[in-house]
Design an enzyme around this catalytic site. Structure first.
Site, mmCIF file in Angstrom:
data_model
loop_
_atom_site.group_PDB
_atom_site.id
_atom_site.type_symbol
_atom_site.label_atom_id
_atom_site.label_comp_id
_atom_site.label_asym_id
_atom_site.label_seq_id
_atom_site.Cartn_x
_atom_site.Cartn_y
_atom_site.Cartn_z
ATOM 1 N N ASN A 197 -14.455 5.208 4.111
ATOM 2 C CA ASN A 197 -14.679 4.288 5.182
ATOM 3 C C ASN A 197 -13.735 4.583 6.511
ATOM 4 O OD1 ASN A 197 -16.279 2.593 3.798
ATOM 5 N ND2 ASN A 197 -14.984 1.397 2.853
ATOM 6 N N ASN A 252 -10.075 1.133 7.383
ATOM 7 C CA ASN A 252 -11.679 0.828 7.897
ATOM 8 C C ASN A 252 -11.850 0.900 9.616
ATOM 9 O OD1 ASN A 252 -11.832 1.024 5.110
ATOM 10 N ND2 ASN A 252 -12.625 -1.157 5.067
ATOM 11 N N ASP A 258 -7.564 10.683 1.473
ATOM 12 C CA ASP A 258 -7.986 10.872 0.219
ATOM 13 C C ASP A 258 -9.329 11.093 -0.261
ATOM 14 O OD1 ASP A 258 -8.141 8.070 1.114
ATOM 15 O OD2 ASP A 258 -8.999 7.680 -0.854
ATOM 16 N N TYR A 302 0.727 -1.034 0.128
ATOM 17 C CA TYR A 302 -0.039 0.016 0.170
ATOM 18 C C TYR A 302 0.744 1.312 -0.030
ATOM 19 C CZ TYR A 302 -3.771 -3.076 1.553
ATOM 20 O OH TYR A 302 -4.485 -4.314 1.371
ATOM 21 N N TYR A 317 -5.517 -0.431 9.949
ATOM 22 C CA TYR A 317 -6.025 -0.373 8.523
ATOM 23 C C TYR A 317 -7.205 0.489 8.558
ATOM 24 C CZ TYR A 317 -3.159 -4.382 7.167
ATOM 25 O OH TYR A 317 -2.306 -5.290 6.834
ATOM 26 N N HIS A 377 -4.735 5.655 -1.851
ATOM 27 C CA HIS A 377 -5.232 5.731 -0.417
ATOM 28 C C HIS A 377 -4.519 5.857 0.814
ATOM 29 C CE1 HIS A 377 -9.307 4.714 1.055
ATOM 30 N NE2 HIS A 377 -8.882 3.404 1.553
#
Length: 187
Positions: free
Chosen positions: A112, A66, A91, A15, A64, A20
């Protein structure tokens, strides 16, 4: 005065340079420019940045995206920071690439990470910096786009937009969210 700056993203090398993870990228650039480093702490990588008599707790949650609310809530409480002194970096698909929008409060807008923060805190009256990543993807490919790496053209502009984001963080702590919005949202 103490501030919490939460840059949202996902942990893991896969990532690292994705759209993101712009929240992580902004905080990494600020830390590098200030010669400070992050330490692996509870619910996140944390660094302390000092600027003009203010202390900024820089947080990259390791929960993470979420589940970012858990980390944000923990560090607000641990550092005894008022929610009005928190800025969340995220973002935003709804904004063209490189567009920066500061908001004093608001809904999650389909994000999220913000949705989880709102849910865990039970409120949404905290500042956020929305970093436009654009929406240059075909229908049904949103996840691949958001979790995809920056294009070559975006990579050329990215350092300038990250520098602007760092200025927004500094202004948030020194002149407040309203004046920061007035100054930066007009550009």
């Amino acid at each position: 005065m103490k501030y919490l700056i939460a840059g949202l993203g996902n942990i893991g090398p896969e990532y690292k340079n994705t759209r993101h993870n712009i929240g992580f990228q902004i905080l990494d650039a600020l830390a590098e420019a200030s010669n400070i480093s992050f330490n692996d702490k509870r619910y996140g990588f944390v660094a302390e940045y000092k600027f003009k008599g203010r202390t900024f707790i820089l947080l990259k949650p390791t929960t993470y995206m979420n589940l970012s609310g858990r980390a944000v809530s923990y560090w607000l409480q641990k550092e005894k920071i008022d929610i009005k002194n928190m800025l969340v970096l995220v973002d935003d698909l709804a904004l063209p690439f490189g567009t920066l929008r500061v908001r004093a409060k608001g809904g999650a807008g389909g994000h999220n990470g913000l949705e989880n923060i709102n849910q865990v805190l039970g409120r949404n009256d905290y500042a956020r910096l929305r970093f436009g990543i654009g929406d240059d993807f075909h229908k049904g490919h949103q996840v691949n786009y958001v979790l995809g790496e920056w294009s070559k053209d975006e990579q050329k502009e990215l350092p300038f937009k990250i520098d602007d984001s760092i200025e927004i963080i500094k202004n948030f702590g020194t002149i407040g969210v309203e004046r920061t919005m007035n100054f930066h949202n007009k550009k």
